[in-house]
Motif scaffolding. Structure first.
Motif, PDB file in Angstrom:
ATOM      1  N   ALA A 185      -0.274   6.967 -17.136  1.00 10.69           N
ATOM      2  CA  ALA A 185      -1.532   7.361 -16.477  1.00 10.69           C
ATOM      3  C   ALA A 185      -1.981   6.287 -15.495  1.00 10.69           C
ATOM      4  O   ALA A 185      -2.443   6.584 -14.385  1.00 10.69           O
ATOM      5  CB  ALA A 185      -2.608   7.627 -17.517  1.00 10.69           C
ATOM      6  N   PHE A 186      -1.833   5.016 -15.890  1.00  9.75           N
ATOM      7  CA  PHE A 186      -2.238   3.917 -15.018  1.00  9.75           C
ATOM      8  C   PHE A 186      -1.401   3.897 -13.743  1.00  9.75           C
ATOM      9  O   PHE A 186      -1.935   3.743 -12.634  1.00  9.75           O
ATOM     10  CB  PHE A 186      -2.107   2.589 -15.761  1.00  9.75           C
ATOM     11  CG  PHE A 186      -2.322   1.381 -14.896  1.00  9.75           C
ATOM     12  CD1 PHE A 186      -3.587   1.048 -14.443  1.00  9.75           C
ATOM     13  CD2 PHE A 186      -1.251   0.577 -14.518  1.00  9.75           C
ATOM     14  CE1 PHE A 186      -3.795  -0.067 -13.630  1.00  9.75           C
ATOM     15  CE2 PHE A 186      -1.441  -0.532 -13.713  1.00  9.75           C
ATOM     16  CZ  PHE A 186      -2.715  -0.855 -13.274  1.00  9.75           C
TER      17      PHE A 186
ATOM     18  N   VAL B 160       0.188   6.369 -12.315  1.00  7.45           N
ATOM     19  CA  VAL B 160      -0.181   7.502 -11.449  1.00  7.45           C
ATOM     20  C   VAL B 160      -1.423   7.154 -10.639  1.00  7.45           C
ATOM     21  O   VAL B 160      -1.497   7.420  -9.433  1.00  7.45           O
ATOM     22  CB  VAL B 160      -0.422   8.772 -12.287  1.00  7.45           C
ATOM     23  CG1 VAL B 160      -0.958   9.896 -11.399  1.00  7.45           C
ATOM     24  CG2 VAL B 160       0.859   9.231 -12.965  1.00  7.45           C
ATOM     25  N   SER B 161      -2.405   6.533 -11.287  1.00  9.00           N
ATOM     26  CA  SER B 161      -3.645   6.191 -10.576  1.00  9.00           C
ATOM     27  C   SER B 161      -3.404   5.119  -9.517  1.00  9.00           C
ATOM     28  O   SER B 161      -3.978   5.169  -8.426  1.00  9.00           O
ATOM     29  CB  SER B 161      -4.719   5.729 -11.569  1.00  9.00           C
ATOM     30  OG  SER B 161      -4.343   4.519 -12.209  1.00  9.00           O
TER      31      SER B 161
ATOM     32  N   HIS C 221      -1.666   6.740  -6.594  1.00 13.90           N
ATOM     33  CA  HIS C 221      -2.651   7.527  -5.849  1.00 13.90           C
ATOM     34  C   HIS C 221      -3.486   6.634  -4.939  1.00 13.90           C
ATOM     35  O   HIS C 221      -3.729   6.959  -3.759  1.00 13.90           O
ATOM     36  CB  HIS C 221      -3.549   8.274  -6.837  1.00 13.90           C
ATOM     37  CG  HIS C 221      -4.651   9.050  -6.193  1.00 13.90           C
ATOM     38  ND1 HIS C 221      -4.469   9.855  -5.086  1.00 13.90           N
ATOM     39  CD2 HIS C 221      -5.976   9.138  -6.499  1.00 13.90           C
ATOM     40  CE1 HIS C 221      -5.609  10.412  -4.751  1.00 13.90           C
ATOM     41  NE2 HIS C 221      -6.541   9.980  -5.578  1.00 13.90           N
TER      42      HIS C 221
ATOM     43  N   VAL D 212      -1.620  13.275 -19.068  1.00 16.37           N
ATOM     44  CA  VAL D 212      -0.864  12.986 -17.850  1.00 16.37           C
ATOM     45  C   VAL D 212      -1.284  13.936 -16.739  1.00 16.37           C
ATOM     46  O   VAL D 212      -1.477  13.531 -15.589  1.00 16.37           O
ATOM     47  CB  VAL D 212       0.651  13.093 -18.116  1.00 16.37           C
ATOM     48  CG1 VAL D 212       1.435  12.907 -16.824  1.00 16.37           C
ATOM     49  CG2 VAL D 212       1.089  12.073 -19.162  1.00 16.37           C
TER      50      VAL D 212
ATOM     51  N   LYS E 170      -4.053  15.347 -16.214  1.00 20.24           N
ATOM     52  CA  LYS E 170      -5.370  14.984 -15.667  1.00 20.24           C
ATOM     53  C   LYS E 170      -5.206  14.005 -14.516  1.00 20.24           C
ATOM     54  O   LYS E 170      -5.818  14.166 -13.452  1.00 20.24           O
ATOM     55  CB  LYS E 170      -6.232  14.389 -16.777  1.00 20.24           C
ATOM     56  CG  LYS E 170      -7.579  13.867 -16.316  1.00 20.24           C
ATOM     57  CD  LYS E 170      -8.325  13.221 -17.477  1.00 20.24           C
ATOM     58  CE  LYS E 170      -9.627  12.582 -17.012  1.00 20.24           C
ATOM     59  NZ  LYS E 170     -10.330  11.908 -18.128  1.00 20.24           N
ATOM     60  N   GLN E 171      -4.379  12.975 -14.708  1.00 20.55           N
ATOM     61  CA  GLN E 171      -4.150  11.986 -13.658  1.00 20.55           C
ATOM     62  C   GLN E 171      -3.378  12.593 -12.491  1.00 20.55           C
ATOM     63  O   GLN E 171      -3.626  12.276 -11.322  1.00 20.55           O
ATOM     64  CB  GLN E 171      -3.392  10.782 -14.227  1.00 20.55           C
ATOM     65  CG  GLN E 171      -4.171   9.979 -15.249  1.00 20.55           C
ATOM     66  CD  GLN E 171      -5.425   9.375 -14.655  1.00 20.55           C
ATOM     67  OE1 GLN E 171      -5.443   8.973 -13.496  1.00 20.55           O
ATOM     68  NE2 GLN E 171      -6.494   9.314 -15.446  1.00 20.55           N
TER      69      GLN E 171
ATOM     70  N   MET F  48      -5.697  14.464 -10.182  1.00 29.03           N
ATOM     71  CA  MET F  48      -6.465  13.545  -9.345  1.00 29.03           C
ATOM     72  C   MET F  48      -5.620  13.009  -8.194  1.00 29.03           C
ATOM     73  O   MET F  48      -6.129  12.754  -7.096  1.00 29.03           O
ATOM     74  CB  MET F  48      -6.983  12.379 -10.191  1.00 29.03           C
ATOM     75  CG  MET F  48      -7.995  12.780 -11.257  1.00 29.03           C
ATOM     76  SD  MET F  48      -9.514  13.452 -10.538  1.00 29.03           S
ATOM     77  CE  MET F  48     -10.156  11.985  -9.717  1.00 29.03           C
ATOM     78  N   ALA F  49      -4.319  12.843  -8.449  1.00 29.58           N
ATOM     79  CA  ALA F  49      -3.420  12.308  -7.420  1.00 29.58           C
ATOM     80  C   ALA F  49      -2.854  13.399  -6.517  1.00 29.58           C
ATOM     81  O   ALA F  49      -2.088  13.098  -5.582  1.00 29.58           O
ATOM     82  CB  ALA F  49      -2.285  11.545  -8.083  1.00 29.58           C
TER      83      ALA F  49
END
Length: 391
Positions: A308-309, A311-312, A315, A367, A369-370, A373-374
């Motif tokens: 998740a980190f 992916v953020s 992004h 996953v 969710k992230q 956002m991306a």
């Protein structure tokens, strides 16, 4: 030398087993050793192994899209792998499946791929890159093929360094490995005698040994076949000691003979190949290098803690990129090794055997969710990456 009782796990507890009597451990290869060696290095599949290769333990009839860009055929024929994939995803409507053998270009369908060992000079460490390209572009991949042959040969030489550390022996390496694992003198000598016999067999049969079998895991496979002759706890201790020796040897292995990551990337781009950084938790410094890549592998069975980190972070990097630049993409690698599927289940690594080509957590709620956002999902990544490879 008589067998030496091994230390129990709890102070004062009785050891439930003992090491073998070294007087009974041969120093020269026996007929049984020759037969064992032939089985270990063979890449021919028995009917039972073919059945294991083509019959998955679970299927995914609801999965309509299959994306698999990091997996290893090893010595399993592509025809059998295709049958397995058909069984795994019986209702798949779209596929982008590209093999990535270590330092060897292989083809599946319209595409070819490879996982390349190379050297990141800025961080002074070995890294790996995934390369993917249309198979017709292999006609012009002369330089890349030469680079891969050199790298494959060099990586294979790790086995001989590994064996030499045990046979010579390199006292500092052996002492460190024994201290780290609690291996006693009997265990160390038992390993040395077995490796000496492997070395003799490998030397005598070198011309006939499949090159796919010349890997560090050759030693691990050998000792696994000895479980029927000795207790599992003893062979487990042997394997733990072997892994410690291997880790020390690999840490001391010179990186000078690897091609630089920038050289591999330059050659790959000249062929119109896509490039992905795998194993982010192992190679995280390279994410700072701003290499010309198409994306990062944010999930892998060995690297899943920071999905998740990552992916953020990816992004955020895309938000800061010029609008004219191509965005970095999110990738996931199942890192399946098909050779693990055909092993006798008693000798399989449960963690590796559980992996399947094309099975990744794209639909995991946290996953996803992230990914939302991306602005990423499996369908978008498949469409965008295919467009880049075909362009």
């Amino acid at each position: 030398m008589p067998a030496t009782p091994l230390t129990a796990l709890r102070p004062g507890a009785r050891a439930p087993w003992t090491a073998p009597d070294l007087d009974a451990v041969p120093r020269e290869p026996t007929q049984a050793d020759a037969e064992r060696f032939a089985r270990i290095v063979s890449v021919d599949l028995s009917p039972e192994q073919v059945l294991r290769a083509t019959t998955p333990g679970q299927t995914y009839p609801k999965q309509r899209r299959v994306l698999a860009l990091h997996w290893h055929p090893e010595f399993v024929p592509m025809e059998l792998i295709g049958q397995r994939l058909d069984a795994l995803f019986p209702n798949a409507e779209e596929r982008l499946i590209i093999p990535t053998q270590h330092n060897e270009l292989t083809t599946f369908g319209d595409y070819a791929g490879v996982e390349v060992d190379c050297y990141s000079s800025g961080f002074n460490q070995k890294i790996q890159l995934l390369l993917h390209l249309r198979k017709e572009r292999l006609e012009n991949a002369h330089t890349l093929r030469h680079m891969l042959r050199h790298t494959h040969k060099y990586r294979s030489s790790q086995l001989f360094e590994f064996m030499a550390a045990i046979l010579e022996p390199r006292q500092e390496t052996i002492a460190r490995a024994a201290a780290l694992t609690g291996a006693d003198e009997t265990t160390v000598e038992y390993v040395r005698r077995n490796v000496a016999r492997i070395d003799a067999l490998l030397t005598a049969q070198w011309d006939a040994v499949p090159r796919d079998s010349v890997k560090n895991k050759l030693l691990a496979h050998w000792f696994d076949t000895l479980r029927a002759e000795h207790s599992d706890p003893f062979i487990d201790r042997v394997q733990t000691y072997l892994r410690a020796v291997k880790a020390i040897v690999k840490a001391e292995f010179s990186l000078d003979y690897f091609y630089r990551a920038s050289e591999v990337i330059e050659e790959a781009r000249a062929l119109g190949a896509g490039i992905v950084i795998p194993h982010p938790e192992q190679f995280w410094p390279v994410l700072l290098a701003e290499y010309d890549v198409d994306g990062w592998e944010v999930w892998n069975p060995q690297s899943s803690r920071y999905t998740a980190f990552l992916v953020s972070v990816l992004h955020e990097k895309n938000r800061c990129r010029p609008r004219s630049g191509r965005p970095l993409m999110v990738f996931m690698g199942d890192d399946t090794h098909l050779g693990e599927k055909v092993k006798d289940p008693a000798f399989q690594s449960p963690e590796k055997a559980a992996r399947e080509v094309g099975v990744q957590p794209w639909d995991d709620m946290l996953v996803r969710k992230q990914l939302i956002m991306a602005g990423m999902d499996r369908a978008r990544v498949m469409a965008e990456y295919r467009a880049r490879l075909d362009g």
